[in-house]
Design a protein around this motif. Sequence first.
Motif, mmCIF file in Angstrom:
data_model
loop_
_atom_site.group_PDB
_atom_site.id
_atom_site.type_symbol
_atom_site.label_atom_id
_atom_site.label_comp_id
_atom_site.label_asym_id
_atom_site.label_seq_id
_atom_site.Cartn_x
_atom_site.Cartn_y
_atom_site.Cartn_z
ATOM 1 N N LEU A 246 -38.745 50.993 -12.663
ATOM 2 C CA LEU A 246 -37.832 52.101 -12.407
ATOM 3 C C LEU A 246 -38.325 52.960 -11.252
ATOM 4 N N ASP A 247 -37.512 53.045 -10.197
ATOM 5 C CA ASP A 247 -37.826 53.901 -9.057
ATOM 6 C C ASP A 247 -37.483 55.343 -9.422
ATOM 7 N N LEU A 248 -38.463 56.243 -9.302
ATOM 8 C CA LEU A 248 -38.218 57.646 -9.629
ATOM 9 C C LEU A 248 -37.381 58.349 -8.569
ATOM 10 N N GLY A 249 -37.309 57.767 -7.355
ATOM 11 C CA GLY A 249 -36.621 58.425 -6.250
ATOM 12 C C GLY A 249 -35.211 57.930 -6.013
ATOM 13 N N LEU A 250 -34.507 57.529 -7.063
ATOM 14 C CA LEU A 250 -33.126 57.073 -6.902
ATOM 15 C C LEU A 250 -32.238 58.221 -6.424
ATOM 16 N N PRO A 251 -31.240 57.935 -5.584
ATOM 17 C CA PRO A 251 -30.284 58.984 -5.209
ATOM 18 C C PRO A 251 -29.417 59.347 -6.409
ATOM 19 N N GLY A 252 -28.928 60.562 -6.451
ATOM 20 C CA GLY A 252 -28.137 60.988 -7.597
ATOM 21 C C GLY A 252 -29.048 61.225 -8.782
ATOM 22 N N GLU A 253 -28.779 60.530 -9.875
ATOM 23 C CA GLU A 253 -29.625 60.661 -11.057
ATOM 24 C C GLU A 253 -30.919 59.879 -10.837
ATOM 25 N N GLY A 254 -32.025 60.565 -10.749
ATOM 26 C CA GLY A 254 -33.302 59.921 -10.477
ATOM 27 C C GLY A 254 -33.950 59.347 -11.713
ATOM 28 N N GLY A 255 -35.073 58.687 -11.500
ATOM 29 C CA GLY A 255 -35.754 58.017 -12.594
ATOM 30 C C GLY A 255 -36.217 58.958 -13.686
#
Length: 242
Positions: free
Chosen positions: A54-63
Amino acid sequence: MARRGRIAVLDDEPDWSDAVKEYLTDLGYDVDCLKAAWELEPYLAREKPDLIILDLGLPGEGGIDILIRTDLASDIAVLVLTGNPDPVDRVLGLELGAEDYVQKPVELRELAARVAGILQRRLGRRRNFVVFETASVDLVAARILKADGSTDRLSAGEVALIRAFADNPGKVLTREEIMERAPAEDEEAFDRAIDSRIARLRRKLDTEAIRTVRGHGYVFDLPNHGAEVASEAKDTASPDAV
């Protein structure tokens, strides 16, 4: 070749995700790639991965938001990724239940080693500890640990029986399959002796999780397996009692 487990990669960088998928697939894993948080819940409704990267830096809802909202790590092993050198995200991810973390960029060989370590630890815990309604079983120590704090010993045959069911959750095992996995400790090798052994084990564990499927055998019921087993039994049921 037997597969080593199913892994979901939730990351919005497709080139990196594709490289991870190719590398881990070559090592024997089944890998699915997701690009956004909204894809996760529909995916989990149809697949049961052993691990999510799981990438914590996702756009929108982050990890981090996903871990907080879904309590994801309570059910599935999670390896968190972060491109942020600040340790705050990593520490928070671990506090929310993630098994491990890596900082981007990361060598694929290191990532694969982290994945293998997590899955080995999780598999070891699943195989050696089995939870019932009012007790848990330590298969290595051959002990029942009861809710009131007391303990009880298990025989080698009882350990083998519990392991046979725990290794096949939700699967109906015939008497023959049970005898193959957990041979009798005495001369009572005929199939009806299995019924007696299981009845004694149920009483000892005070459990209804080891359930009779009429005309077929026995099943160890875990959450979400009951409906599937009931449907299977309905389709193939015979009037013969077990």
